[in-house]
Design a protein around this motif. Structure first.
Motif, PDB file in Angstrom:
ATOM      1  N   THR A 112       0.841  -1.187   0.000  1.00  9.86           N
ATOM      2  CA  THR A 112       0.000   0.000   0.000  1.00  9.86           C
ATOM      3  C   THR A 112       0.879   1.241   0.000  1.00  9.86           C
ATOM      4  N   LEU A 113       0.337   2.334  -0.510  1.00  9.43           N
ATOM      5  CA  LEU A 113       1.071   3.596  -0.499  1.00  9.43           C
ATOM      6  C   LEU A 113       0.832   4.345   0.813  1.00  9.43           C
ATOM      7  N   SER A 114       0.048   3.752   1.691  1.00 11.73           N
ATOM      8  CA  SER A 114      -0.235   4.394   2.967  1.00 11.73           C
ATOM      9  C   SER A 114       0.476   3.666   4.092  1.00 11.73           C
ATOM     10  N   SER A 115       1.404   4.364   4.767  1.00 18.43           N
ATOM     11  CA  SER A 115       2.166   3.675   5.808  1.00 18.43           C
ATOM     12  C   SER A 115       1.286   3.302   7.001  1.00 18.43           C
ATOM     13  N   SER A 116       0.202   4.078   7.209  1.00 17.69           N
ATOM     14  CA  SER A 116      -0.655   3.778   8.359  1.00 17.69           C
ATOM     15  C   SER A 116      -1.511   2.526   8.111  1.00 17.69           C
ATOM     16  N   GLU A 117      -1.742   2.218   6.841  1.00 18.46           N
ATOM     17  CA  GLU A 117      -2.531   1.024   6.518  1.00 18.46           C
ATOM     18  C   GLU A 117      -1.637  -0.196   6.317  1.00 18.46           C
ATOM     19  N   GLN A 154      12.427   7.204   1.481  1.00 15.08           N
ATOM     20  CA  GLN A 154      10.982   7.057   1.416  1.00 15.08           C
ATOM     21  C   GLN A 154      10.489   7.152  -0.027  1.00 15.08           C
ATOM     22  N   TYR A 155      11.060   8.119  -0.737  1.00 15.15           N
ATOM     23  CA  TYR A 155      10.676   8.335  -2.128  1.00 15.15           C
ATOM     24  C   TYR A 155      10.995   7.119  -2.990  1.00 15.15           C
ATOM     25  N   SER A 158       8.717   4.284  -2.231  1.00 15.33           N
ATOM     26  CA  SER A 158       7.383   4.534  -2.790  1.00 15.33           C
ATOM     27  C   SER A 158       7.341   4.247  -4.286  1.00 15.33           C
ATOM     28  N   MET A 162       5.099   1.530  -6.068  1.00 20.30           N
ATOM     29  CA  MET A 162       4.291   1.927  -7.221  1.00 20.30           C
ATOM     30  C   MET A 162       4.500   0.972  -8.394  1.00 20.30           C
TER      31      MET A 162
ATOM     32  N   LEU B 113      -3.295   3.390 -10.664  1.00 14.37           N
ATOM     33  CA  LEU B 113      -2.008   3.106 -11.303  1.00 14.37           C
ATOM     34  C   LEU B 113      -2.183   2.148 -12.479  1.00 14.37           C
ATOM     35  N   MET B 162       1.094   8.642  -7.910  1.00 18.22           N
ATOM     36  CA  MET B 162       1.511   8.057  -6.633  1.00 18.22           C
ATOM     37  C   MET B 162       1.452   9.086  -5.505  1.00 18.22           C
ATOM     38  N   ILE B 165      -2.173   9.885  -4.611  1.00 19.45           N
ATOM     39  CA  ILE B 165      -2.742   8.808  -3.804  1.00 19.45           C
ATOM     40  C   ILE B 165      -2.213   8.878  -2.381  1.00 19.45           C
ATOM     41  N   LYS B 166      -0.900   8.964  -2.261  1.00 18.16           N
ATOM     42  CA  LYS B 166      -0.283   9.015  -0.935  1.00 18.16           C
ATOM     43  C   LYS B 166      -0.822  10.186  -0.103  1.00 18.16           C
ATOM     44  N   LYS B 170      -4.798   8.647   0.606  1.00 19.23           N
ATOM     45  CA  LYS B 170      -4.438   7.998   1.866  1.00 19.23           C
ATOM     46  C   LYS B 170      -4.126   9.020   2.955  1.00 19.23           C
ATOM     47  N   ASP B 172      -1.561  10.740   3.767  1.00 24.89           N
ATOM     48  CA  ASP B 172      -0.281  10.560   4.440  1.00 24.89           C
ATOM     49  C   ASP B 172       0.456  11.903   4.419  1.00 24.89           C
ATOM     50  N   MET B 179       9.163  15.278   0.782  1.00 25.78           N
ATOM     51  CA  MET B 179       9.488  14.204  -0.144  1.00 25.78           C
ATOM     52  C   MET B 179       9.249  14.653  -1.589  1.00 25.78           C
ATOM     53  N   ALA B 183      12.173  14.987  -4.357  1.00 26.44           N
ATOM     54  CA  ALA B 183      12.013  14.180  -5.564  1.00 26.44           C
ATOM     55  C   ALA B 183      12.070  15.049  -6.815  1.00 26.44           C
TER      56      ALA B 183
END
Lengths: 200, 200
Positions: A112-117, A154-155, A158, A162, B113, B162, B165-166, B170, B172, B179, B183
């Motif tokens: 997932t792109l969500s760290s909390s999920e 982190q980038y 991600s 992706m 995506l 991405m 979405i992030k 989400k 985040d 970031m 990037a």
DNA sequence: TATTGAACAAAACGTTTAATAGTTCAGGAA
DNA sequence: TTCCTGAACTATTAAACGTTTTGTTCAATA
């Protein structure tokens, strides 16, 4: 290796195969027990519940994946080669592991792109450490730009996620390999310091 | 502007607001008609059905977004400045549009995506044209590396999605701004040709 | 410690039914 | 013609039901 670990390995192996074949919902605890030649009651001696079985199974598979990449990276010394090896080996591993690919397709929420999920936060965090170490080494050696290591790590992770989603979850296979290689070179150029010279 | 277009604009505006507020399911055709001071039957003079109303509404909102970015880019001449403007304006627009952000949160599938699942393929394709033109111009002017324009365009657009979405799907929010900026600079360095000199 | 098998609890499923919401359309006003 | 109304019609959804399957616990046992 002690016999308990062996039992767990067999359990995760069988479990992974069945989850890949039928998905989480359609795989019953009975199915897994049958394939292991034990009763379902006894499965609960090894795991808390079905959800726990699934989580441990995936975590184990992701561990093997990360270890394989880590080993390949450790064989190299040059930061640029390490970086390229990491990227290529990561993709290579999943490319040659049909069962793991099937698992990803069955359960798109693994990456997932969500760290909390993120249910696999810890293992992913340890995977990010590989990136981070390469960046630190490259900057130290004056090969890489002095980037913000935390955010760039982190980038990169991600981007990696992706790609996995695009290619193996959404199976947008078409030109994603070329895109990956182009992106890899672009990012390496973005990291690299031009020898000795600092551009204005 | 002809009165028919005016009517459509009002329709999309009201519709977007309600969809943002209640989501697709909870928004009834009756709700929309009421807010427009007409009967629900008459709505079907403007759109085929509820799904069509939703699709046209989102498409219209995305059109405005792209036009805003396009205009900002066209005001610049230098390819590097254009590239940076495009990236920053894109994020800036959504950052200042709470309704559109709410829509994205209500319906995570708007930005996907997977190009085959993309219900807004055409508009996204036209957004990618903006990237493509900047890359072509930069390469032409010998400012950018002669990258594989098609795949790198796809790559940049994927990174963009991405981030959306992030950050907005989400939510985040934490460090995604930093970031993003890191990037952006990394990618610009990856694109740039070192003046005159071609590194071995 | 590792395993069984029966008992129990929880979730999933198929079906029916009532209410809600989406869609069509004949006809009329602008 | 274009735009609109309101009633009729149809499709979808939600709740409630019993039934079956599946997940989980546990006392007994090797």
């Amino acid at each position: 290796m002690n016999p308990k670990d062996m039992k767990y390995r067999e359990l995760f192996s069988v479990s992974l195969e069945l989850f890949a074949l039928f998905g989480y919902k359609k795989t019953t605890v009975q199915d897994v027990a049958d394939r292991l030649g034990m009763t379902k009651g006894n499965l609960y001696f090894y795991v808390k519940n079905k959800q726990d079985l699934y989580l441990k199974t995936i975590t184990h598979a992701l561990d093997l994946w990360r270890d394989s990449v880590k080993q390949a990276v450790d064989r190299e010394t040059d930061p640029v080669v390490k970086f390229r090896t990491m990227a290529l080996k990561s993709v290579d591993y999943i490319e040659n592991n049909a069962m793991l690919r099937q698992i990803l397709m069955n359960d798109p929420s693994i990456f997932t792109l969500s760290s909390s999920e993120d249910r696999f936060y810890e293992i992913n965090q340890s995977a990010m450490t590989i990136i981070q170490e390469i960046l630190n080494q490259g900057i130290e050696a004056k090969r890489f730009h002095p980037v913000d290591v935390e955010h760039v790590t982190q980038y990169f992770f991600s981007i990696y996620v992706m790609f996995l989603i695009k290619t193996y979850v959404k199976s947008d296979t078409s030109s994603s390999r070329t895109m990956f290689l182009e992106a890899l070179e672009l990012n390496i150029r973005g990291l690299l310091l031009t020898d000795g010279v600092t551009p204005a």
